[in-house]
Design a protein around this motif. Structure first.
Motif, mmCIF file in Angstrom:
data_model
loop_
_atom_site.group_PDB
_atom_site.id
_atom_site.type_symbol
_atom_site.label_atom_id
_atom_site.label_comp_id
_atom_site.label_asym_id
_atom_site.label_seq_id
_atom_site.Cartn_x
_atom_site.Cartn_y
_atom_site.Cartn_z
ATOM 1 N N ARG A 73 47.774 37.930 65.587
ATOM 2 C CA ARG A 73 48.402 36.695 65.092
ATOM 3 C C ARG A 73 49.556 37.010 64.149
ATOM 4 O O ARG A 73 49.622 36.512 63.029
ATOM 5 C CB ARG A 73 47.376 35.809 64.412
ATOM 6 C CG ARG A 73 46.294 35.351 65.347
ATOM 7 C CD ARG A 73 45.316 34.447 64.640
ATOM 8 N NE ARG A 73 44.308 33.984 65.572
ATOM 9 C CZ ARG A 73 43.241 33.309 65.226
ATOM 10 N NH1 ARG A 73 43.025 33.002 63.969
ATOM 11 N NH2 ARG A 73 42.385 32.916 66.131
ATOM 12 N N VAL A 74 50.450 37.856 64.599
ATOM 13 C CA VAL A 74 51.504 38.355 63.724
ATOM 14 C C VAL A 74 52.611 37.327 63.512
ATOM 15 O O VAL A 74 52.956 36.566 64.396
ATOM 16 C CB VAL A 74 52.094 39.688 64.253
ATOM 17 C CG1 VAL A 74 51.036 40.775 64.226
ATOM 18 C CG2 VAL A 74 52.673 39.537 65.638
ATOM 19 N N LYS A 75 53.126 37.336 62.311
ATOM 20 C CA LYS A 75 54.233 36.461 61.890
ATOM 21 C C LYS A 75 55.356 37.371 61.403
ATOM 22 O O LYS A 75 55.227 38.006 60.371
ATOM 23 C CB LYS A 75 53.795 35.526 60.760
ATOM 24 C CG LYS A 75 52.488 34.780 60.983
ATOM 25 C CD LYS A 75 52.562 33.807 62.122
ATOM 26 C CE LYS A 75 51.314 32.954 62.208
ATOM 27 N NZ LYS A 75 50.472 33.241 63.329
ATOM 28 N N PRO A 76 56.467 37.442 62.164
ATOM 29 C CA PRO A 76 57.543 38.354 61.774
ATOM 30 C C PRO A 76 58.544 37.712 60.818
ATOM 31 O O PRO A 76 58.694 36.491 60.775
ATOM 32 C CB PRO A 76 58.220 38.679 63.103
ATOM 33 C CG PRO A 76 58.023 37.450 63.917
ATOM 34 C CD PRO A 76 56.693 36.880 63.493
ATOM 35 N N SER A 77 59.207 38.564 60.098
ATOM 36 C CA SER A 77 60.354 38.195 59.283
ATOM 37 C C SER A 77 61.404 39.272 59.529
ATOM 38 O O SER A 77 61.075 40.452 59.606
ATOM 39 C CB SER A 77 59.963 38.147 57.804
ATOM 40 O OG SER A 77 61.082 37.826 57.015
ATOM 41 N N VAL A 78 62.659 38.866 59.687
ATOM 42 C CA VAL A 78 63.738 39.802 59.985
ATOM 43 C C VAL A 78 64.601 39.950 58.735
ATOM 44 O O VAL A 78 65.116 38.966 58.205
ATOM 45 C CB VAL A 78 64.582 39.301 61.180
ATOM 46 C CG1 VAL A 78 65.746 40.238 61.451
ATOM 47 C CG2 VAL A 78 63.703 39.137 62.418
ATOM 48 N N LEU A 91 56.065 42.283 59.112
ATOM 49 C CA LEU A 91 55.091 41.668 59.998
ATOM 50 C C LEU A 91 53.825 41.352 59.227
ATOM 51 O O LEU A 91 53.165 42.261 58.714
ATOM 52 C CB LEU A 91 54.792 42.669 61.122
ATOM 53 C CG LEU A 91 54.206 42.171 62.399
ATOM 54 C CD1 LEU A 91 55.180 41.243 63.092
ATOM 55 C CD2 LEU A 91 53.895 43.351 63.309
ATOM 56 N N GLY A 92 53.504 40.083 59.116
ATOM 57 C CA GLY A 92 52.232 39.687 58.518
ATOM 58 C C GLY A 92 51.210 39.543 59.623
ATOM 59 O O GLY A 92 51.507 38.958 60.662
ATOM 60 N N ASP A 93 50.020 40.089 59.431
ATOM 61 C CA ASP A 93 48.994 39.980 60.464
ATOM 62 C C ASP A 93 47.748 39.302 59.912
ATOM 63 O O ASP A 93 47.659 38.985 58.734
ATOM 64 C CB ASP A 93 48.650 41.347 61.051
ATOM 65 C CG ASP A 93 47.835 42.246 60.103
ATOM 66 O OD1 ASP A 93 47.486 41.817 58.995
ATOM 67 O OD2 ASP A 93 47.562 43.391 60.478
ATOM 68 N N VAL A 187 55.721 46.979 57.404
ATOM 69 C CA VAL A 187 57.175 47.161 57.456
ATOM 70 C C VAL A 187 57.474 48.076 58.648
ATOM 71 O O VAL A 187 56.965 49.199 58.712
ATOM 72 C CB VAL A 187 57.727 47.795 56.160
ATOM 73 C CG1 VAL A 187 59.229 48.018 56.269
ATOM 74 C CG2 VAL A 187 57.395 46.930 54.947
ATOM 75 N N PHE A 188 58.271 47.570 59.573
ATOM 76 C CA PHE A 188 58.742 48.363 60.709
ATOM 77 C C PHE A 188 60.239 48.574 60.507
ATOM 78 O O PHE A 188 61.033 47.650 60.680
ATOM 79 C CB PHE A 188 58.476 47.641 62.029
ATOM 80 C CG PHE A 188 57.008 47.596 62.398
ATOM 81 C CD1 PHE A 188 56.469 48.551 63.243
ATOM 82 C CD2 PHE A 188 56.178 46.605 61.893
ATOM 83 C CE1 PHE A 188 55.133 48.523 63.573
ATOM 84 C CE2 PHE A 188 54.845 46.554 62.226
ATOM 85 C CZ PHE A 188 54.306 47.524 63.075
ATOM 86 N N LEU A 189 60.615 49.775 60.097
ATOM 87 C CA LEU A 189 62.019 50.093 59.856
ATOM 88 C C LEU A 189 62.707 50.431 61.170
ATOM 89 O O LEU A 189 62.189 51.196 61.974
ATOM 90 C CB LEU A 189 62.151 51.272 58.882
ATOM 91 C CG LEU A 189 61.561 51.041 57.486
ATOM 92 C CD1 LEU A 189 61.662 52.313 56.661
ATOM 93 C CD2 LEU A 189 62.260 49.888 56.785
ATOM 94 N N ARG A 190 63.851 49.841 61.365
ATOM 95 C CA ARG A 190 64.614 50.055 62.583
ATOM 96 C C ARG A 190 65.327 51.406 62.523
ATOM 97 O O ARG A 190 65.953 51.740 61.525
ATOM 98 C CB ARG A 190 65.630 48.934 62.752
ATOM 99 C CG ARG A 190 66.240 48.832 64.109
ATOM 100 C CD ARG A 190 67.001 47.549 64.168
ATOM 101 N NE ARG A 190 67.475 47.260 65.481
ATOM 102 C CZ ARG A 190 68.139 46.147 65.759
ATOM 103 N NH1 ARG A 190 68.374 45.250 64.825
ATOM 104 N NH2 ARG A 190 68.550 45.935 66.975
#
Length: 194
Positions: A73-78, A91-93, A187-190
């Motif tokens: 149930r992830v909620k992303p923020s960019v 990403l909040g899960d 945190v997923f770093l690009r």
């Protein structure tokens, strides 16, 4: 394809072409990107491309989770999280769980301890009153008339004890450990383009 139940959409210019794209968090823990191949005024979304794959952890308690396992149930923020000029994903899960007692004050701990200590005595007293009540009832109608006052007293005593037992048990239930769920923020770093 991601299971999009409870989808969480975010509009962001993911590819840096000046047009808003659609980034979606999904129920299965994945995040997909729909590039805007139309215009700013007339957007048209391309097929989804996976940015983050499905969660491997599923619904699992904290005791079974290993580092790096995000949930469902992830909620992303960019956002450019590390200031390197590239958009990253926060990403909040939701799916972590644990069993724990609520935090207690000293007074609440005392109330719980007193309830625990009091319950066995209340149960013994109720059991003794019930046994005597049953014995007097079993003696028949003639004895029941003679013992009416004692029978009524025992009945009142059992009702009072049962109410006190219920109050003590409510105190115990209030402070017992229970299942709690929570989530994490990842945190997923690009990475830089190759």
């Amino acid at each position: 394809m991601a299971r999009l139940g409870e989808a969480a959409p975010v509009a962001a210019d993911w590819d840096g072409d000046g047009k808003l794209d659609l980034v979606l968090g999904a129920e299965d823990g994945s995040v997909v990107w729909h590039r805007n191949i139309g215009t700013h005024k007339a957007p048209k979304l391309a097929a989804a491309k996976t940015l983050i794959g499905e969660s491997t952890v599923g619904w699992k308690g904290d005791d079974g989770r290993i580092p790096g396992e995000w949930g469902l149930r992830v909620k992303p923020s960019v956002v450019d999280w590390n200031g390197d000029g590239r958009l990253d994903l926060l990403l909040g899960d939701r799916c972590g769980s644990f069993s724990a007692k609520p935090a207690q004050t000293d007074e609440e701990r005392t109330a719980e301890r007193q309830a625990k200590d009091r319950l066995p005595d209340l149960r013994r007293a109720w059991s003794a009153a019930f046994a005597e009540y049953g014995k007097l009832q079993a003696e028949g109608e003639s004895a029941a008339d003679q013992n009416k006052q004692r029978i009524d007293s025992l009945r009142g005593q059992m009702v009072k004890l049962k109410s006190e037992i219920a109050r003590v048990q409510e105190t115990q239930i209030k402070y017992q450990a229970g299942y709690q769920s929570h989530g994490f923020v990842w945190v997923f770093l690009r990475k830089a383009a190759k």
